[in-house]
Design an enzyme around this catalytic site. Structure first.
Site, PDB file in Angstrom:
ATOM      1  N   SER A   1       0.869  -1.181   0.000  1.00 54.40           N
ATOM      2  CA  SER A   1       0.000   0.000   0.000  1.00 54.40           C
ATOM      3  C   SER A   1       0.907   1.232   0.000  1.00 54.40           C
ATOM      4  CB  SER A   1      -0.902  -0.016   1.234  1.00 54.40           C
ATOM      5  OG  SER A   1      -0.148  -0.317   2.396  1.00 54.40           O
TER       6      SER A   1
ATOM      7  N   GLU B   1       1.358   5.405   1.092  1.00 50.94           N
ATOM      8  CA  GLU B   1       0.885   6.525   1.927  1.00 50.94           C
ATOM      9  C   GLU B   1       1.299   7.858   1.299  1.00 50.94           C
ATOM     10  OE1 GLU B   1       1.270   6.170   6.217  1.00 50.94           O
ATOM     11  OE2 GLU B   1       2.095   8.207   6.266  1.00 50.94           O
TER      12      GLU B   1
ATOM     13  N   ASP C   1       0.312  13.275  17.498  1.00 46.97           N
ATOM     14  CA  ASP C   1       1.326  13.701  18.478  1.00 46.97           C
ATOM     15  C   ASP C   1       0.731  14.694  19.462  1.00 46.97           C
ATOM     16  OD1 ASP C   1       3.515  12.189  17.720  1.00 46.97           O
ATOM     17  OD2 ASP C   1       4.040  13.573  16.107  1.00 46.97           O
TER      18      ASP C   1
ATOM     19  N   PHE D   1      14.160  13.742  11.010  1.00 48.20           N
ATOM     20  CA  PHE D   1      12.775  13.339  11.267  1.00 48.20           C
ATOM     21  C   PHE D   1      12.731  12.156  12.238  1.00 48.20           C
ATOM     22  CE2 PHE D   1       8.947  10.911  10.024  1.00 48.20           C
ATOM     23  CZ  PHE D   1       8.007  11.851  10.395  1.00 48.20           C
TER      24      PHE D   1
ATOM     25  N   HIS E   1       3.875  -1.229   3.648  1.00 44.17           N
ATOM     26  CA  HIS E   1       3.174   0.058   3.506  1.00 44.17           C
ATOM     27  C   HIS E   1       4.252   1.103   3.222  1.00 44.17           C
ATOM     28  CE1 HIS E   1      -0.031   2.989   4.235  1.00 44.17           C
ATOM     29  NE2 HIS E   1       0.788   3.667   5.014  1.00 44.17           N
TER      30      HIS E   1
HETATM   31  P1  FAD Z   1      -1.669   5.739  20.879  1.00 45.64           P
HETATM   32  O1  FAD Z   1      -1.847   4.346  20.420  1.00 45.64           O
HETATM   33  O2  FAD Z   1      -2.793   6.370  21.604  1.00 45.64           O
HETATM   34  O3  FAD Z   1      -0.346   5.776  21.786  1.00 45.64           O
HETATM   35  C1  FAD Z   1       0.209   7.009  22.176  1.00 45.64           C
HETATM   36  C2  FAD Z   1       1.110   6.793  23.395  1.00 45.64           C
HETATM   37  O4  FAD Z   1       0.309   6.508  24.538  1.00 45.64           O
HETATM   38  C3  FAD Z   1       2.047   5.601  23.274  1.00 45.64           C
HETATM   39  O5  FAD Z   1       3.229   5.912  23.966  1.00 45.64           O
HETATM   40  C4  FAD Z   1       1.308   4.468  23.977  1.00 45.64           C
HETATM   41  O6  FAD Z   1       2.205   3.495  24.482  1.00 45.64           O
HETATM   42  C5  FAD Z   1       0.584   5.229  25.078  1.00 45.64           C
HETATM   43  N1  FAD Z   1      -0.735   4.642  25.404  1.00 45.64           N
HETATM   44  C6  FAD Z   1      -1.664   4.211  24.542  1.00 45.64           C
HETATM   45  N2  FAD Z   1      -2.767   3.786  25.222  1.00 45.64           N
HETATM   46  C7  FAD Z   1      -2.497   3.992  26.538  1.00 45.64           C
HETATM   47  C8  FAD Z   1      -3.231   3.786  27.735  1.00 45.64           C
HETATM   48  N3  FAD Z   1      -4.478   3.277  27.711  1.00 45.64           N
HETATM   49  N4  FAD Z   1      -2.648   4.135  28.921  1.00 45.64           N
HETATM   50  C9  FAD Z   1      -1.399   4.659  28.958  1.00 45.64           C
HETATM   51  N5  FAD Z   1      -0.647   4.870  27.841  1.00 45.64           N
HETATM   52  C10 FAD Z   1      -1.199   4.551  26.656  1.00 45.64           C
HETATM   53  N6  FAD Z   1       0.319  11.463  12.984  1.00 45.64           N
HETATM   54  C11 FAD Z   1      -0.499  12.424  12.466  1.00 45.64           C
HETATM   55  O7  FAD Z   1      -0.614  13.502  13.037  1.00 45.64           O
HETATM   56  N7  FAD Z   1      -1.171  12.212  11.297  1.00 45.64           N
HETATM   57  C12 FAD Z   1      -1.098  11.034  10.613  1.00 45.64           C
HETATM   58  O8  FAD Z   1      -1.739  10.885   9.569  1.00 45.64           O
HETATM   59  C13 FAD Z   1      -0.254  10.001  11.132  1.00 45.64           C
HETATM   60  N8  FAD Z   1      -0.148   8.814  10.510  1.00 45.64           N
HETATM   61  C14 FAD Z   1       0.613   7.824  11.070  1.00 45.64           C
HETATM   62  C15 FAD Z   1       0.652   6.571  10.446  1.00 45.64           C
HETATM   63  C16 FAD Z   1       1.429   5.553  10.983  1.00 45.64           C
HETATM   64  C17 FAD Z   1       1.443   4.197  10.295  1.00 45.64           C
HETATM   65  C18 FAD Z   1       2.201   5.790  12.158  1.00 45.64           C
HETATM   66  C19 FAD Z   1       3.078   4.696  12.709  1.00 45.64           C
HETATM   67  C20 FAD Z   1       2.153   7.021  12.781  1.00 45.64           C
HETATM   68  C21 FAD Z   1       1.349   8.044  12.264  1.00 45.64           C
HETATM   69  N9  FAD Z   1       1.253   9.294  12.884  1.00 45.64           N
HETATM   70  C22 FAD Z   1       0.444  10.269  12.358  1.00 45.64           C
HETATM   71  C23 FAD Z   1       2.001   9.576  14.121  1.00 45.64           C
HETATM   72  C24 FAD Z   1       1.164   9.291  15.388  1.00 45.64           C
HETATM   73  O9  FAD Z   1       0.045  10.126  15.429  1.00 45.64           O
HETATM   74  C25 FAD Z   1       2.069   9.546  16.602  1.00 45.64           C
HETATM   75  O10 FAD Z   1       3.093   8.593  16.672  1.00 45.64           O
HETATM   76  C26 FAD Z   1       1.333   9.688  17.930  1.00 45.64           C
HETATM   77  O11 FAD Z   1       2.247  10.243  18.877  1.00 45.64           O
HETATM   78  C27 FAD Z   1       0.804   8.373  18.501  1.00 45.64           C
HETATM   79  O12 FAD Z   1      -0.297   7.967  17.849  1.00 45.64           O
HETATM   80  P2  FAD Z   1      -0.928   6.510  18.149  1.00 45.64           P
HETATM   81  O13 FAD Z   1      -2.161   6.391  17.366  1.00 45.64           O
HETATM   82  O14 FAD Z   1       0.092   5.449  17.997  1.00 45.64           O
HETATM   83  O15 FAD Z   1      -1.292   6.713  19.708  1.00 45.64           O
END
Ligand code: FAD
Length: 281
Positions: free
Chosen positions: A4, A6, A97, A204, A253
């Site tokens: 895929s 991105e 983030d 980055f 991906h």
């Molecule tokens: P989460 O899964 O919520 O995790 C965030 C942090 O909190 C982690 O350290 C995790 O260990 C911790 N955590 C999770 N759940 C809990 C809980 N219940 N209790 C305590 N701690 C917890 N960013 C963008 O802004 N736009 C995008 O389009 C984008 N696309 C991405 C695509 C991919 C494939 C990846 C890998 C990253 C992408 N990101 C994007 C970056 C991402 O938004 C950041 O890495 C962000 O900081 C974490 O998002 P997450 O969904 O993994 O968060």
């Protein structure tokens, strides 16, 4: 092998042109899906909607990234419904983030991606992908808690995992083994970001908790600067994909960065089915 692509939503006419060209040139590879990223906090909402529409208009199965940081649940849900109205049936559900180190999620928001997945799963029947970090998310307390957080996202209803890019294949192999030990059965799509500019990728990576192995840095340093760096970027990504294929990974991906030559080059080197349509620049 399945793959895929991105893309990110461009700004300005030069950015739009670059995205159009990249999509047009990568389209013939017939990816399983193409995804459009989303600015955390809704910073690129309009551009993401336009960008996703562009992919849909070209007949690509389209995944919209969706973040929940700094937004209320109803705002996020409304955005999801806008994407669905366009024809999106796949979300990459993310937290985004944190805008600041002392960030606290709004009381009416989703604190973590797992909460967003649970919220969407109440009514959304399409595909939900979630992010994973082979080198551990920078905010996680430990590798174990990070893995547990991923498991919560999956248990909340996510269908598949897309990893952060990771240039160290041993780390990826170890990560996949740890997932298996936790009983994770959902497909793992390995994020691959071929290197176009080693300095930019190092900068980055430092921000997002990924590393660039010294062996890779040295290969770029030893490269004759008068030659095309693209070739080296392709070679390194190809070697990694080949090794991963030998070890049972078969879904990639590609972080295209809205450029086609590197991704096309890696797919050609891997012997993926040649593009079905003539490419026009
Ligand atoms: P989460 O899964 O919520 O995790 C965030 C942090 O909190 C982690 O350290 C995790 O260990 C911790 N955590 C999770 N759940 C809990 C809980 N219940 N209790 C305590 N701690 C917890 N960013 C963008 O802004 N736009 C995008 O389009 C984008 N696309 C991405 C695509 C991919 C494939 C990846 C890998 C990253 C992408 N990101 C994007 C970056 C991402 O938004 C950041 O890495 C962000 O900081 C974490 O998002 P997450 O969904 O993994 O968060």
């Amino acid at each position: 092998m399945q793959y895929s692509f991105e893309f990110f939503p461009p700004r300005g006419s030069a950015g739009n042109l670059a995205l159009d060209m990249a999509v047009q040139q990568l389209l013939p590879w017939q990816p399983a899906f193409a995804s459009m990223t989303y600015g955390a906090g809704g910073t690129s909402q309009l551009e993401s909607l336009v960008g996703a529409q562009n992919l849909i208009n070209r007949g690509l199965a389209t995944a919209a990234h969706l973040t929940c940081v700094d937004a209320s649940q109803s705002e996020v849900q409304a955005t999801a419904r806008q994407f669905i109205a366009q024809g999106v049936d796949h979300f990459v559900a993310l937290r985004g983030d944190s805008p600041s180190p002392d960030y606290v999620a709004p009381a009416d928001g989703y604190a973590y991606a797992s909460d967003l997945v649970a919220g969407l799963r109440q009514w959304f029947k399409g595909t939900l992908s979630v992010a994973a970090y082979p080198e551990v998310h920078p905010e996680a307390k430990s590798a174990l808690t990070d893995l547990q957080s991923l498991k919560i996202k999956l248990d909340a209803g996510a269908d598949q995992i897309i990893t952060q890019y990771c240039y160290d294949s041993n780390v990826l192999l170890d990560f996949a083994e740890r997932l298996q030990r936790q009983g994770v059965t959902q497909p793992l799509l390995v994020g691959v970001m071929p290197i176009h500019d080693i300095a930019a990728v190092q900068r980055f990576s430092a921000r997002c908790g990924a590393s660039v192995p010294q062996t890779i840095v040295e290969r770029f340093e030893a490269f004759d600067q008068s030659q095309d760096m693209t070739k080296l970027g392709i070679e390194i990504a190809f070697e990694q994909c080949q090794l991963l294929l030998e070890n049972g990974f078969d879904q990639f991906h590609f972080y295209t960065l809205n450029r086609s030559p590197l991704t096309s080059g890696v797919l050609s080197a891997l012997g993926a089915a040649e593009p079905k349509l003539a490419c026009s620049a």
